[in-house]
Design a protein around this motif. Structure first.
Motif, PDB file in Angstrom:
ATOM      1  N   ASN A  13       0.824  -1.209   0.000  1.00 31.47           N
ATOM      2  CA  ASN A  13       0.000   0.000   0.000  1.00 31.47           C
ATOM      3  C   ASN A  13       0.858   1.259   0.000  1.00 31.47           C
ATOM      4  OD1 ASN A  13      -3.104  -0.203   0.193  1.00 31.47           O
ATOM      5  ND2 ASN A  13      -2.352  -1.964   1.330  1.00 31.47           N
ATOM      6  N   ARG A  14       1.948   1.261   0.751  1.00 31.04           N
ATOM      7  CA  ARG A  14       2.844   2.420   0.775  1.00 31.04           C
ATOM      8  C   ARG A  14       3.472   2.636  -0.600  1.00 31.04           C
ATOM      9  NH1 ARG A  14       6.149   0.728   4.308  1.00 31.04           N
ATOM     10  NH2 ARG A  14       7.734   0.063   2.835  1.00 31.04           N
ATOM     11  N   GLU A  15       3.951   1.565  -1.214  1.00 33.54           N
ATOM     12  CA  GLU A  15       4.564   1.666  -2.541  1.00 33.54           C
ATOM     13  C   GLU A  15       3.534   2.102  -3.587  1.00 33.54           C
ATOM     14  OE1 GLU A  15       7.705   1.571  -3.275  1.00 33.54           O
ATOM     15  OE2 GLU A  15       8.462   0.810  -1.372  1.00 33.54           O
ATOM     16  N   TRP A  16       2.325   1.565  -3.499  1.00 34.90           N
ATOM     17  CA  TRP A  16       1.274   1.927  -4.442  1.00 34.90           C
ATOM     18  C   TRP A  16       0.926   3.405  -4.316  1.00 34.90           C
ATOM     19  CZ3 TRP A  16      -1.009   1.547  -8.756  1.00 34.90           C
ATOM     20  CH2 TRP A  16      -2.193   2.233  -8.982  1.00 34.90           C
ATOM     21  N   GLU A  17       0.772   3.898  -3.104  1.00 39.69           N
ATOM     22  CA  GLU A  17       0.418   5.313  -2.909  1.00 39.69           C
ATOM     23  C   GLU A  17       1.462   6.226  -3.537  1.00 39.69           C
ATOM     24  OE1 GLU A  17      -2.398   6.764  -1.800  1.00 39.69           O
ATOM     25  OE2 GLU A  17      -3.170   4.716  -1.740  1.00 39.69           O
ATOM     26  N   ALA A  18       2.724   5.940  -3.317  1.00 43.89           N
ATOM     27  CA  ALA A  18       3.799   6.759  -3.899  1.00 43.89           C
ATOM     28  C   ALA A  18       3.768   6.690  -5.426  1.00 43.89           C
ATOM     29  CB  ALA A  18       5.155   6.296  -3.365  1.00 43.89           C
ATOM     30  N   PHE A  19       3.616   5.489  -5.966  1.00 40.12           N
ATOM     31  CA  PHE A  19       3.595   5.304  -7.411  1.00 40.12           C
ATOM     32  C   PHE A  19       2.391   5.989  -8.045  1.00 40.12           C
ATOM     33  CE2 PHE A  19       2.258   3.030 -11.211  1.00 40.12           C
ATOM     34  CZ  PHE A  19       3.420   2.971 -11.947  1.00 40.12           C
ATOM     35  N   SER A  20       1.225   5.791  -7.456  1.00 42.31           N
ATOM     36  CA  SER A  20       0.000   6.330  -8.063  1.00 42.31           C
ATOM     37  C   SER A  20      -0.017   7.853  -8.040  1.00 42.31           C
ATOM     38  CB  SER A  20      -1.248   5.757  -7.392  1.00 42.31           C
ATOM     39  OG  SER A  20      -1.339   6.150  -6.043  1.00 42.31           O
ATOM     40  N   ARG A  27      -6.314   2.856  -9.458  1.00 39.83           N
ATOM     41  CA  ARG A  27      -6.310   1.409  -9.261  1.00 39.83           C
ATOM     42  C   ARG A  27      -6.953   0.700 -10.446  1.00 39.83           C
ATOM     43  NH1 ARG A  27      -8.129   0.543  -2.940  1.00 39.83           N
ATOM     44  NH2 ARG A  27      -6.332   1.603  -2.026  1.00 39.83           N
ATOM     45  N   LYS A  28      -8.034   1.279 -10.924  1.00 44.26           N
ATOM     46  CA  LYS A  28      -8.750   0.693 -12.058  1.00 44.26           C
ATOM     47  C   LYS A  28      -7.856   0.642 -13.294  1.00 44.26           C
ATOM     48  CE  LYS A  28     -12.987   1.379 -14.737  1.00 44.26           C
ATOM     49  NZ  LYS A  28     -14.206   2.209 -14.857  1.00 44.26           N
ATOM     50  N   SER A  37      -9.134  -7.738 -13.817  1.00 40.70           N
ATOM     51  CA  SER A  37     -10.424  -7.051 -13.801  1.00 40.70           C
ATOM     52  C   SER A  37     -10.232  -5.667 -13.202  1.00 40.70           C
ATOM     53  CB  SER A  37     -11.446  -7.841 -12.972  1.00 40.70           C
ATOM     54  OG  SER A  37     -11.089  -7.821 -11.596  1.00 40.70           O
ATOM     55  N   ASP A  38     -11.188  -4.773 -13.466  1.00 46.29           N
ATOM     56  CA  ASP A  38     -11.085  -3.388 -13.019  1.00 46.29           C
ATOM     57  C   ASP A  38     -10.830  -3.247 -11.519  1.00 46.29           C
ATOM     58  OD1 ASP A  38     -11.598  -2.685 -15.611  1.00 46.29           O
ATOM     59  OD2 ASP A  38     -13.589  -1.844 -15.237  1.00 46.29           O
ATOM     60  N   SER A  39     -11.344  -4.167 -10.733  1.00 52.41           N
ATOM     61  CA  SER A  39     -11.290  -4.011  -9.278  1.00 52.41           C
ATOM     62  C   SER A  39     -10.252  -4.890  -8.580  1.00 52.41           C
ATOM     63  CB  SER A  39     -12.664  -4.309  -8.682  1.00 52.41           C
ATOM     64  OG  SER A  39     -13.041  -5.645  -8.976  1.00 52.41           O
ATOM     65  N   PHE A  40      -9.539  -5.733  -9.316  1.00 52.92           N
ATOM     66  CA  PHE A  40      -8.684  -6.720  -8.658  1.00 52.92           C
ATOM     67  C   PHE A  40      -7.548  -6.096  -7.857  1.00 52.92           C
ATOM     68  CE2 PHE A  40      -5.466 -10.202  -8.635  1.00 52.92           C
ATOM     69  CZ  PHE A  40      -6.160 -11.036  -7.775  1.00 52.92           C
ATOM     70  N   LEU A  41      -6.872  -5.091  -8.380  1.00 55.28           N
ATOM     71  CA  LEU A  41      -5.784  -4.459  -7.628  1.00 55.28           C
ATOM     72  C   LEU A  41      -6.323  -3.864  -6.333  1.00 55.28           C
ATOM     73  CD1 LEU A  41      -2.848  -3.643  -7.274  1.00 55.28           C
ATOM     74  CD2 LEU A  41      -3.338  -1.585  -8.634  1.00 55.28           C
ATOM     75  N   GLY A  42      -7.456  -3.217  -6.395  1.00 54.71           N
ATOM     76  CA  GLY A  42      -8.065  -2.672  -5.189  1.00 54.71           C
ATOM     77  C   GLY A  42      -8.374  -3.756  -4.171  1.00 54.71           C
TER      78      GLY A  42
END
Length: 79
Positions: A13-20, A27-28, A37-42
């Motif tokens: 989650n920390r890495e994703w927040e920085a990247f996004s 996420r979609k 699928s659109d929601s799988f990463l979430g």
């Protein structure tokens, strides 16, 4: 099969927040780019779907980081 613990999930989650934030990606959009699928990463980020070894590697490649940034115990295979 679920791969890892809450520690890996928190790191992810920390890495994703920085990247996004840096790349302005949702996420979609990331899920689609990963072939999911659109929601799988979430679902993975919330802990609703387990983080498999395959998903760990796929996400790490997408984020352009080593899998050890998500899971410090991950051992990179030697070829």
């Amino acid at each position: 099969m679920h791969y890892k613990t809450n520690r890996a999930l928190a790191n992810l989650n920390r890495e994703w927040e920085a990247f996004s934030k840096k790349n302005r990606v949702t996420r979609k959009d990331a899920s689609r780019q990963l072939g999911w699928s659109d929601s799988f990463l979430g679902q993975i980020l919330r802990g609703d779907s387990g983080l498999s070894l395959e998903s760990l590697i796929k996400i790490s490649n997408y984020l352009e980081i080593s899998p050890t940034r998500i899971d410090p115990d991950y051992l990179t295979p030697k070829f």
